[in-house]
Design an enzyme around this catalytic site. Structure first.
Site, PDB file in Angstrom:
ATOM      1  N   TYR A  58       9.149   1.284  10.180  1.00  0.00           N
ATOM      2  CA  TYR A  58       9.199   2.174   9.030  1.00  0.00           C
ATOM      3  C   TYR A  58      10.936   2.629   8.899  1.00  0.00           C
ATOM      4  O   TYR A  58      11.229   2.652   9.951  1.00  0.00           O
ATOM      5  CB  TYR A  58       8.516   3.567   9.624  1.00  0.00           C
ATOM      6  CG  TYR A  58       6.947   3.569   9.509  1.00  0.00           C
ATOM      7  CD1 TYR A  58       6.457   3.749   8.202  1.00  0.00           C
ATOM      8  CD2 TYR A  58       6.295   3.207  10.517  1.00  0.00           C
ATOM      9  CE1 TYR A  58       5.140   3.542   8.022  1.00  0.00           C
ATOM     10  CE2 TYR A  58       4.917   3.272  10.582  1.00  0.00           C
ATOM     11  CZ  TYR A  58       4.456   3.310   9.283  1.00  0.00           C
ATOM     12  OH  TYR A  58       2.859   3.201   9.166  1.00  0.00           O
TER      13      TYR A  58
ATOM     14  N   HIS B 103       0.195  -1.054  14.749  1.00  0.00           N
ATOM     15  CA  HIS B 103      -0.929   0.016  14.576  1.00  0.00           C
ATOM     16  C   HIS B 103      -1.811  -0.277  15.096  1.00  0.00           C
ATOM     17  O   HIS B 103      -2.475  -1.511  15.148  1.00  0.00           O
ATOM     18  CB  HIS B 103      -0.999   0.045  12.779  1.00  0.00           C
ATOM     19  CG  HIS B 103       0.280   0.499  12.036  1.00  0.00           C
ATOM     20  ND1 HIS B 103       0.514   1.672  12.386  1.00  0.00           N
ATOM     21  CD2 HIS B 103       0.563   0.155  10.950  1.00  0.00           C
ATOM     22  CE1 HIS B 103       1.455   1.908  11.462  1.00  0.00           C
ATOM     23  NE2 HIS B 103       1.390   0.824  10.622  1.00  0.00           N
TER      24      HIS B 103
ATOM     25  N   GLU C  25       7.880   1.023   4.645  1.00  0.00           N
ATOM     26  CA  GLU C  25       7.492   0.438   5.507  1.00  0.00           C
ATOM     27  C   GLU C  25       7.481  -0.987   5.252  1.00  0.00           C
ATOM     28  O   GLU C  25       7.278  -1.430   4.244  1.00  0.00           O
ATOM     29  CB  GLU C  25       6.175   0.934   6.030  1.00  0.00           C
ATOM     30  CG  GLU C  25       5.376   0.151   6.849  1.00  0.00           C
ATOM     31  CD  GLU C  25       3.979   0.352   7.120  1.00  0.00           C
ATOM     32  OE1 GLU C  25       3.361   0.993   6.147  1.00  0.00           O
ATOM     33  OE2 GLU C  25       3.475   0.084   8.354  1.00  0.00           O
TER      34      GLU C  25
ATOM     35  N   HIS D  40      -5.984  -1.608   3.627  1.00  0.00           N
ATOM     36  CA  HIS D  40      -5.674  -0.276   2.983  1.00  0.00           C
ATOM     37  C   HIS D  40      -4.579  -0.410   1.734  1.00  0.00           C
ATOM     38  O   HIS D  40      -3.861  -1.447   1.824  1.00  0.00           O
ATOM     39  CB  HIS D  40      -5.137   0.810   3.503  1.00  0.00           C
ATOM     40  CG  HIS D  40      -4.002   0.477   4.539  1.00  0.00           C
ATOM     41  ND1 HIS D  40      -3.409  -0.535   4.937  1.00  0.00           N
ATOM     42  CD2 HIS D  40      -2.851   1.453   4.731  1.00  0.00           C
ATOM     43  CE1 HIS D  40      -2.515  -0.588   5.472  1.00  0.00           C
ATOM     44  NE2 HIS D  40      -1.800   0.728   5.203  1.00  0.00           N
TER      45      HIS D  40
ATOM     46  N   HIS E  46       1.014  -1.167  -0.042  1.00  0.00           N
ATOM     47  CA  HIS E  46      -0.048  -0.262   0.245  1.00  0.00           C
ATOM     48  C   HIS E  46       0.809   1.290  -0.055  1.00  0.00           C
ATOM     49  O   HIS E  46       1.999   1.146   0.375  1.00  0.00           O
ATOM     50  CB  HIS E  46      -0.783   0.070   1.391  1.00  0.00           C
ATOM     51  CG  HIS E  46      -0.192  -0.097   2.489  1.00  0.00           C
ATOM     52  ND1 HIS E  46       0.119  -1.003   3.307  1.00  0.00           N
ATOM     53  CD2 HIS E  46       0.225   1.485   2.962  1.00  0.00           C
ATOM     54  CE1 HIS E  46       0.775  -0.601   4.349  1.00  0.00           C
ATOM     55  NE2 HIS E  46       0.882   0.749   4.339  1.00  0.00           N
TER      56      HIS E  46
ATOM     57  N   HIS F  90       4.689   7.523   2.729  1.00  0.00           N
ATOM     58  CA  HIS F  90       5.432   6.015   2.725  1.00  0.00           C
ATOM     59  C   HIS F  90       4.970   5.158   1.579  1.00  0.00           C
ATOM     60  O   HIS F  90       3.747   5.415   1.564  1.00  0.00           O
ATOM     61  CB  HIS F  90       5.786   5.520   4.092  1.00  0.00           C
ATOM     62  CG  HIS F  90       4.554   4.766   4.623  1.00  0.00           C
ATOM     63  ND1 HIS F  90       3.703   5.421   5.275  1.00  0.00           N
ATOM     64  CD2 HIS F  90       3.880   3.477   4.388  1.00  0.00           C
ATOM     65  CE1 HIS F  90       2.391   4.907   5.976  1.00  0.00           C
ATOM     66  NE2 HIS F  90       2.696   3.631   5.299  1.00  0.00           N
TER      67      HIS F  90
HETATM   68 FE   LIG Z   1       1.644   1.847   5.937  1.00  0.00          FE
END
Ligand SMILES: [Fe+2]
Length: 308
Positions: free
Chosen positions: A254, A245, A264, A199, A151, A213
């Site tokens: 990251y 997260h 990431e 996502h 993503h 990112h």
């Molecule tokens: Fe991400």
């Protein structure tokens, strides 16, 4: 309409030193270089079968050149072109071959100014594993050995406009959003998908046209530990992690590529269905949404403030 957008196809990223970028993406991340020209390098992960998922472009500054999403059929792409025009977007046709190894497509800008493209066909390359009786992973993986991209996250001065565009003109679904308080609906930030993950793209507040990112998928949590080992061994600057997260429930590290683009490595999260109820995060809990473990740390400001 048929199936519409399938997934993130490729990201084209500006780098300030192409050779340093090649070394990083091939020798540290373990991507396969499928082609190169004087100013561009094409890369794919071992579990990807299209010709490339990343294009590195020599430039005098870092950042996102463009992102391209793969659409199921040409009929779907025509339908999306109509929707984009109805929304008021100015859409340009991209001819076959204009993008190396990629068929006809569409190009337009998001309200945030980012360039997005749609395409249906890219030259088939095949995975690093056979299609018949494959082993779970190939021999000879290098460094992190990232299987695929996952993503990207972009910044926008008015995120809700770009979210509205992606949902109405391109039929993206929303998994999660950040809102002012429990009763508000307007997204301050949003996580959107067309595949089956929480996502394919997310939009957070920040400067227009900037890349926060883009992320590589890793198959499980222990692979993140290995990635951390590899980053340290190769002096890759780690930004944050290992972390969890709250938003997406993924696990993460990251770090920065040699040009300063944030990348990431990501695993976990849930399966997202188009009819899932949208998860809301109130802005007072945003730090926990981003980094569930270390949500009190001051470096969260640096994390959200630095883009390319
Ligand atoms: Fe991400």
């Amino acid at each position: 309409m048929g199936e519409g957008i399938m997934r993130l196809g490729f990201v084209s990223v500006n780098v300030t030193d192409l050779e340093a970028a090649r070394k990083h993406y091939v020798e540290v991340m373990g991507m396969q270089m499928t082609d190169r020209t004087e100013n561009e390098i094409y890369l794919k992960g071992w579990d990807e079968y299209d010709h490339h998922s990343i294009v590195l472009r020599q430039s005098n500054r870092a950042g996102l050149d463009k992102m391209a999403f793969k659409v199921h059929t040409y009929e779907d792409m025509e339908q999306l072109e109509k929707q984009l025009q109805q929304y008021g977007a100015s859409v340009q046709r991209v001819s076959k071959g204009e993008n190396h190894k990629v068929g006809e497509g569409l190009r337009f800008r998001l309200p945030s100014g980012h360039t997005m493209e749609l395409f249906v066909e890219m030259e088939y390359k095949g995975k690093a594993l056979p299609q018949v009786n494959p082993a779970p992973w190939p021999e000879g993986l290098i460094g992190v050995g990232a299987p695929r991209i996952d993503h990207l996250l972009i910044t926008a001065e008015r995120p809700h406009e770009t979210v509205d565009f992606l949902m109405k003109a391109l039929n993206f679904y929303m998994s999660e959003k950040v809102v002012e308080n429990e009763r508000s609906e307007t997204p301050i930030a949003a996580w959107l998908f067309r595949s089956y993950t929480p996502h394919d793209i997310a939009i957070i507040p920040g400067k227009d046209e900037k890349l926060h990112h883009f992320a590589f998928w890793l198959d499980e949590f222990n692979e993140l530990r290995k990635a951390g080992d590899v980053f340290s061994k190769h002096d890759v600057p780690i930004d944050v992690g290992i972390e969890r997260h709250g938003i997406t429930r993924g696990q993460t590290i990251y770090y920065f590529d040699p040009s300063g683009n944030r990348n990431e490595v990501f695993t976990g999260g849930y399966i997202a269905y188009p009819d899932m109820p949208v998860v809301k995060w109130t802005v007072d809990q945003l730090a926990r949404g981003i980094f569930y473990f270390n949500h009190r740390q001051e470096w969260i400001e640096g994390f959200t403030g630095v883009t390319t």
